[in-house]
Write a protein that holds these residues in place. Structure first.
Motif, mmCIF file in Angstrom:
data_model
loop_
_atom_site.group_PDB
_atom_site.id
_atom_site.type_symbol
_atom_site.label_atom_id
_atom_site.label_comp_id
_atom_site.label_asym_id
_atom_site.label_seq_id
_atom_site.Cartn_x
_atom_site.Cartn_y
_atom_site.Cartn_z
ATOM 1 N N ASP A 129 24.297 -38.022 51.427
ATOM 2 C CA ASP A 129 24.123 -37.338 50.144
ATOM 3 C C ASP A 129 24.311 -38.319 48.985
ATOM 4 O O ASP A 129 23.575 -38.268 47.993
ATOM 5 C CB ASP A 129 25.116 -36.181 50.033
ATOM 6 C CG ASP A 129 24.879 -35.330 48.791
ATOM 7 O OD1 ASP A 129 23.747 -34.848 48.620
ATOM 8 O OD2 ASP A 129 25.816 -35.160 47.991
ATOM 9 N N PHE A 130 25.283 -39.220 49.111
ATOM 10 C CA PHE A 130 25.477 -40.229 48.061
ATOM 11 C C PHE A 130 24.232 -41.092 47.905
ATOM 12 O O PHE A 130 23.772 -41.340 46.786
ATOM 13 C CB PHE A 130 26.679 -41.135 48.375
ATOM 14 C CG PHE A 130 26.630 -42.431 47.610
ATOM 15 C CD1 PHE A 130 26.887 -42.457 46.242
ATOM 16 C CD2 PHE A 130 26.278 -43.611 48.240
ATOM 17 C CE1 PHE A 130 26.809 -43.653 45.519
ATOM 18 C CE2 PHE A 130 26.192 -44.806 47.532
ATOM 19 C CZ PHE A 130 26.467 -44.820 46.164
ATOM 20 N N PHE A 131 23.674 -41.552 49.018
ATOM 21 C CA PHE A 131 22.503 -42.427 48.938
ATOM 22 C C PHE A 131 21.293 -41.712 48.330
ATOM 23 O O PHE A 131 20.507 -42.320 47.602
ATOM 24 C CB PHE A 131 22.157 -42.977 50.317
ATOM 25 C CG PHE A 131 22.998 -44.155 50.722
ATOM 26 C CD1 PHE A 131 22.899 -45.366 50.049
ATOM 27 C CD2 PHE A 131 23.898 -44.055 51.760
ATOM 28 C CE1 PHE A 131 23.671 -46.453 50.407
ATOM 29 C CE2 PHE A 131 24.683 -45.132 52.137
ATOM 30 C CZ PHE A 131 24.576 -46.335 51.456
ATOM 31 N N ILE A 132 21.154 -40.427 48.641
ATOM 32 C CA ILE A 132 20.048 -39.654 48.042
ATOM 33 C C ILE A 132 20.232 -39.570 46.526
ATOM 34 O O ILE A 132 19.289 -39.801 45.756
ATOM 35 C CB ILE A 132 19.971 -38.252 48.665
ATOM 36 C CG1 ILE A 132 19.486 -38.350 50.115
ATOM 37 C CG2 ILE A 132 19.030 -37.358 47.858
ATOM 38 C CD1 ILE A 132 19.558 -37.053 50.883
ATOM 39 N N LYS A 133 21.448 -39.271 46.084
ATOM 40 C CA LYS A 133 21.715 -39.163 44.646
ATOM 41 C C LYS A 133 21.628 -40.527 43.962
ATOM 42 O O LYS A 133 21.165 -40.643 42.825
ATOM 43 C CB LYS A 133 23.085 -38.528 44.416
ATOM 44 C CG LYS A 133 23.087 -37.049 44.769
ATOM 45 C CD LYS A 133 24.464 -36.432 44.668
ATOM 46 C CE LYS A 133 24.403 -34.939 45.020
ATOM 47 N NZ LYS A 133 25.747 -34.326 45.071
ATOM 48 N N GLU A 134 22.067 -41.574 44.659
ATOM 49 C CA GLU A 134 21.945 -42.926 44.128
ATOM 50 C C GLU A 134 20.473 -43.288 43.961
ATOM 51 O O GLU A 134 20.083 -43.951 42.999
ATOM 52 C CB GLU A 134 22.650 -43.916 45.067
ATOM 53 C CG GLU A 134 22.848 -45.296 44.497
ATOM 54 C CD GLU A 134 21.925 -46.332 45.092
ATOM 55 O OE1 GLU A 134 22.138 -47.525 44.833
ATOM 56 O OE2 GLU A 134 20.971 -45.950 45.806
ATOM 57 N N GLY A 135 19.649 -42.825 44.896
ATOM 58 C CA GLY A 135 18.214 -43.043 44.803
ATOM 59 C C GLY A 135 17.602 -42.343 43.609
ATOM 60 O O GLY A 135 16.711 -42.874 42.948
ATOM 61 N N GLU A 136 18.077 -41.125 43.316
ATOM 62 C CA GLU A 136 17.591 -40.396 42.140
ATOM 63 C C GLU A 136 17.918 -41.167 40.861
ATOM 64 O O GLU A 136 17.105 -41.243 39.946
ATOM 65 C CB GLU A 136 18.228 -39.003 42.092
ATOM 66 C CG GLU A 136 17.736 -38.068 43.181
ATOM 67 C CD GLU A 136 18.474 -36.742 43.180
ATOM 68 O OE1 GLU A 136 19.406 -36.570 42.353
ATOM 69 O OE2 GLU A 136 18.144 -35.877 44.014
ATOM 70 N N ILE A 137 19.113 -41.744 40.802
ATOM 71 C CA ILE A 137 19.525 -42.525 39.629
ATOM 72 C C ILE A 137 18.596 -43.715 39.429
ATOM 73 O O ILE A 137 18.225 -44.057 38.306
ATOM 74 C CB ILE A 137 20.984 -43.014 39.800
ATOM 75 C CG1 ILE A 137 21.946 -41.828 39.773
ATOM 76 C CG2 ILE A 137 21.353 -44.031 38.708
ATOM 77 C CD1 ILE A 137 23.357 -42.164 40.222
ATOM 78 N N ARG A 138 18.189 -44.325 40.523
ATOM 79 C CA ARG A 138 17.338 -45.518 40.464
ATOM 80 C C ARG A 138 15.847 -45.192 40.569
ATOM 81 O O ARG A 138 15.028 -46.080 40.711
ATOM 82 C CB ARG A 138 17.725 -46.489 41.584
ATOM 83 C CG ARG A 138 19.148 -47.031 41.464
ATOM 84 C CD ARG A 138 19.396 -48.043 42.552
ATOM 85 N NE ARG A 138 20.728 -48.591 42.520
ATOM 86 C CZ ARG A 138 21.123 -49.592 41.735
ATOM 87 N NH1 ARG A 138 20.268 -50.134 40.897
ATOM 88 N NH2 ARG A 138 22.352 -50.060 41.789
ATOM 89 N N ASN A 139 15.539 -43.899 40.537
ATOM 90 C CA ASN A 139 14.156 -43.437 40.611
ATOM 91 C C ASN A 139 13.482 -43.820 41.930
ATOM 92 O O ASN A 139 12.313 -44.188 41.988
ATOM 93 C CB ASN A 139 13.335 -43.988 39.431
ATOM 94 C CG ASN A 139 12.067 -43.188 39.202
ATOM 95 O OD1 ASN A 139 12.048 -41.979 39.392
ATOM 96 N ND2 ASN A 139 11.003 -43.866 38.823
#
Length: 364
Positions: A22-32
């Protein structure tokens, strides 16, 4: 544990795995970054090596998508594959997962940005010698290119201060961090370049984009290039310059607005009458703001990961024999270092913001 289910962690550890994913998915959203790509990255980072079938089972993504994504990752030398003896099945793993976490060799990063700076200075000299009827257009484009160099100098300084390196370019070129490039009174200055400048501009954008060996002609990258050189673009001008469809442009513009790279110019402003228009006012300021925002957003997940680390240590005797314990412990250790890296970088970035004369960035 057989190879058929070795990738399935014990139930007590799956909750930790889910939180990290879940962290990596949200981190991906931050970085587009796309959710599907992030799932593949995350599972490979946690499990170290997986087959396509195992990735499909863990991620619930189609095998076709996984195959395509892995092929793309191989093409840019991010992952490699190794055949399982006695089978026709491959296991995939990162060549160096430090690249994903941003822990690339600092000396190589400095070398890249030093070369980038050298190339842009060289292009500025070419532009200075270019015959041009409208001198103001040439001066404006040179200013935009210097702004790009200033960002390069800022990010190089961040890396060097973080790692304790000496910048090889420090005495080779003017220090633009101490130079005022923009007059705030001309914030909505707009130029429609004459033909020879348009030709120079397109070549310049191709040069700076091709310096990255992972470069693909992604629409956002191309649009970023034109905003870099133009500052202000109307929807019509973007279509004319990029030759992309309206749908492609709209999608790219939406992402750039969401990331904070550009701003919409209010309709009440008659600068480009009758068209939607957007502005990237200051390259250095935009990039620094994006970097600060990225660090701050990523650090909001630090407490949750710290909680997992504490629980792993507290319950070590119960958990260390379970399948997945080593992998979860390893990835959380990397994440702990990752957050520390962002904390330090955020501190240095805020400090450097105060050195730049003609931008106003509110820092905490």
């Amino acid at each position: 544990m057989s190879e058929l289910n070795e990738h399935i962690f014990d139930p007590q550890l799956r909750d930790y795995e889910s939180q990290i994913i879940d962290f990596f998915i949200k981190e991906g959203e931050i970085r587009n970054r796309g959710k599907k790509a992030q799932l593949i990255y995350a599972y490979l980072l946690i499990h170290r090596q997986l087959t396509q079938n195992q990735l499909a089972e863990l991620s619930n993504l189609s095998k076709g998508y996984i195959s395509s994504a892995l092929s793309s990752m191989q093409n840019i030398q991010l992952i490699n594959r190794k055949m399982i003896p006695g089978t026709h099945t491959y296991k995939y793993s990162f060549v160096n997962d430090n690249n994903f976490f941003g822990f690339r060799e600092s000396s190589k990063l400095v070398q890249y940005y030093n070369n980038f700076e050298r190339v842009v200075w060289s292009e500025i000299k070419k532009l200075e010698n270019l015959k041009c009827e409208e001198k103001s257009q040439k001066r404006f484009l040179i200013t935009r290119m210097k702004d790009l160099i200033r960002w390069t100098q800022a990010v190089t300084k961040i890396i060097c201060e973080q790692e304790g390196y000496k910048n090889p370019n420090a005495d080779k070129y003017p220090n633009l961090l101490n130079t005022q490039l923009y007059n705030s009174n001309n914030e909505l200055e707009f130029f429609d370049y004459e033909p020879n400048l348009v030709e120079f501009e397109k070549n310049f954008i191709d040069i700076i984009l091709s310096m990255d060996n992972t470069f693909r002609k992604d629409p956002i990258l191309i649009l970023e290039g034109f905003f870099l050189t133009r500052k202000i673009l109307s929807q019509q001008k973007i279509e004319e310059l990029s030759q992309y469809s309206r749908a492609t442009i709209s999608k790219s513009i939406s992402k750039m607005l969401k990331m904070g790279e550009i701003q919409k110019i209010p309709k009440s402003n008659a600068l480009i009458s009758g068209y939607k228009a957007y502005i990237m006012p200051n390259v250095t300021e935009v990039q620094l703001l994006m970097q600060i925002s990225t660090h701050e957003q990523i650090l909001t997940f630090q407490p949750a990961i710290k909680k997992i680390i504490v629980e792993l240590k507290t319950n070590k005797k119960k958990l260390d024999r379970l399948n997945g314990y080593t992998e979860i412990q390893d990835i959380t250790s990397k994440l702990e270092e990752y957050f520390s890296h962002h904390e330090q970088k955020l501190k240095i970035t805020r400090k450097i913001c105060h050195e730049i004369k003609d931008i106003q960035i509110l820092t905490h």
